[in-house]
Write a protein that holds these residues in place. Sequence first.
Motif, mmCIF file in Angstrom:
data_model
loop_
_atom_site.group_PDB
_atom_site.id
_atom_site.type_symbol
_atom_site.label_atom_id
_atom_site.label_comp_id
_atom_site.label_asym_id
_atom_site.label_seq_id
_atom_site.Cartn_x
_atom_site.Cartn_y
_atom_site.Cartn_z
ATOM 1 N N ALA A 100 0.827 -1.203 0.000
ATOM 2 C CA ALA A 100 0.000 0.000 0.000
ATOM 3 C C ALA A 100 0.861 1.253 0.000
ATOM 4 N N ARG A 101 1.947 1.239 0.779
ATOM 5 C CA ARG A 101 2.853 2.400 0.800
ATOM 6 C C ARG A 101 3.475 2.627 -0.570
ATOM 7 N N ILE A 102 3.835 1.539 -1.241
ATOM 8 C CA ILE A 102 4.450 1.669 -2.564
ATOM 9 C C ILE A 102 3.438 2.209 -3.573
ATOM 10 N N ALA A 103 2.177 1.798 -3.428
ATOM 11 C CA ALA A 103 1.155 2.185 -4.401
ATOM 12 C C ALA A 103 0.613 3.590 -4.185
ATOM 13 N N ALA A 104 0.674 4.112 -2.969
ATOM 14 C CA ALA A 104 0.038 5.398 -2.655
ATOM 15 C C ALA A 104 0.470 6.540 -3.575
ATOM 16 N N PRO A 105 1.749 6.673 -3.907
ATOM 17 C CA PRO A 105 2.132 7.794 -4.788
ATOM 18 C C PRO A 105 1.443 7.760 -6.145
ATOM 19 N N ASP A 106 1.036 6.562 -6.622
ATOM 20 C CA ASP A 106 0.336 6.482 -7.903
ATOM 21 C C ASP A 106 -0.923 7.350 -7.876
ATOM 22 N N LEU A 107 -1.651 7.287 -6.763
ATOM 23 C CA LEU A 107 -2.877 8.073 -6.635
ATOM 24 C C LEU A 107 -2.580 9.533 -6.272
ATOM 25 N N HIS A 108 -1.586 9.721 -5.441
ATOM 26 C CA HIS A 108 -1.238 11.084 -5.006
ATOM 27 C C HIS A 108 -0.863 11.946 -6.210
ATOM 28 N N LYS A 109 -0.159 11.358 -7.163
ATOM 29 C CA LYS A 109 0.250 12.119 -8.350
ATOM 30 C C LYS A 109 -0.953 12.567 -9.175
ATOM 31 N N GLN A 110 -2.080 11.887 -9.019
ATOM 32 C CA GLN A 110 -3.280 12.242 -9.759
ATOM 33 C C GLN A 110 -4.204 13.157 -8.954
ATOM 34 N N GLY A 111 -3.691 13.659 -7.826
ATOM 35 C CA GLY A 111 -4.448 14.601 -7.041
ATOM 36 C C GLY A 111 -5.503 13.993 -6.146
ATOM 37 N N VAL A 112 -5.387 12.697 -5.885
ATOM 38 C CA VAL A 112 -6.377 12.018 -5.048
ATOM 39 C C VAL A 112 -5.882 12.004 -3.609
#
Length: 540
Positions: free
Chosen positions: A446-458
């Motif tokens: 989950a920690r590794i995946a979180a930036p994927d969404l953060h970069k999209q403004g979520v």
Amino acid sequence: MNAQFPVAVRIAAVSLVRDRLRNGHEIALLDLREEGPFAAAHPLFAVNLPLGRIEERIGGLVPRRDAPIVLYDDGEGRVARALPVLAALGYTDVSVLEGGLEGWREAGGEVFIDVNVPSKAFGELVEHVRGTPSIAAGELHARLERGEDIVVLDARRFGEYNTMSIPTARSVPGAELALRVRDLAPSPDTTVVVNCAGRTRSIIGTQSLVNAGIPNPVFALRNGTIGWTLAGLQLDHGATRRAGAPSAHNVDRARAAARSLAHRAGVREIGRTALDLLAAQAGRTLYRLDVRSPEEYETEHLKGFRSAPGGQLVQATDEWIGVRHGTIVLADDDGVRARMTGHWLRQLGWREVYVLHDWAALPRATGPEPVVLAAPLPEVETVGVLELAAELETPHAPVVIDLAPSPTFRRGHVPGAVFAIRSDLPAQAWEKGAGIVLTCPDGLGARIAAPDLHKQGVPVRVLAGGTRSWHDAGLPLETGLDENRALSRADDVYKRPYEGTDNATAAMQAYLDWEFGLVAQLERDGTHGFTVLEDVPCQS
């Protein structure tokens, strides 16, 4: 630059990949799909590395950053997404298989189904060449009913044995067999039967004992627990019988046989100096593996060595080793298990297999195996379990997305959580004001995946400690998987017809029929490089 890829890439012809496999040159052929599609069709030596798990797994599978890697998918676009990830992680020799899986087929490459296929195909080849003795379920059952002098040894991992086992069987995982059998069957008149769930570990375990020269009659239970079930016989559940500590005298005998076998197979022995030289050598991918039990590993192990119990390493080499023709160094503390494992790996076509014969002066560590990550974990915003539990009771509760493997999700997840595979995360499907909390069993994915969404403004947070921390806090878990609410198809884990207790008869029989055809598939494939030692056993 190919227009379908975000960066300039090299294309690897199928003929080049096949040549490297045949000629002993290092190569990592990585399939980026989920395990379900992978199990439906792949080249023999393809290693399954789903796109969303790259950062978690590639550090262990491909530890050398300049190792030659060839990527493929089946037209889903995963390769294009993986290329910048691998580049960011520092992998410098990455190519794309020409035409992907379909290109492999069109070039005449053989396609295999199921998982851990090299080991399973090799097991069938061993039985074909050596005529490994076996016994049918019905005959074994009748002999046990008559009270004959028989010991049944289950060569699987303890957890598999505990789930279902042959009545009277004792758990002795594959690499332990040659070390412990003389104490479990001290009389040469005792018949020894080795079983697994299907065929491979039964065959390899039985042939290990034949190769090691034990005087007892030894048989593989034909088709394992599948064969037992298809014969209409009842399995035990929850058994906990294990082997005790072997006697010093029998360890000496087992060590002598294992040393002879390893020498015949071409396994080499090294000490610390030679190990350091291997580690320093450019252009060599090195795997350091401790083949003892996980419990022994946690008590104490050599720094830099991963836990790879020997029986499972032979059964599922591709779960630890991603580079075909990489160099393997094995360690134990008895002189038996590493040598027995090594003699099989050599026959499986691994050209450089070493046994570390002396632990003296080498640094040690304790505890469970550390996760081998290819990059440091990103900094992310977290939320504690009690805070999340309170938020879930409010009208504006966040959406909890669980990235656990689908069987794990089914067994238990945060109430209301939805299942997703990381590579499918559809950030645009959620109102950005609601926010998302990502979780997984231990929180790492989950920690590794979180930036994927953060970069999209979520707005995204990670459950601190993962779902395990929710459970440890005594909070309730929900079971099952509602496919109508899931964000991904639950095809991330292939349903093995030989594990668990709810397998359909037709699926079990189809699996056996497939295994019977693997020797012919090996001949058509032509890349395996397997050899089978003949003219053994050794002197006991």
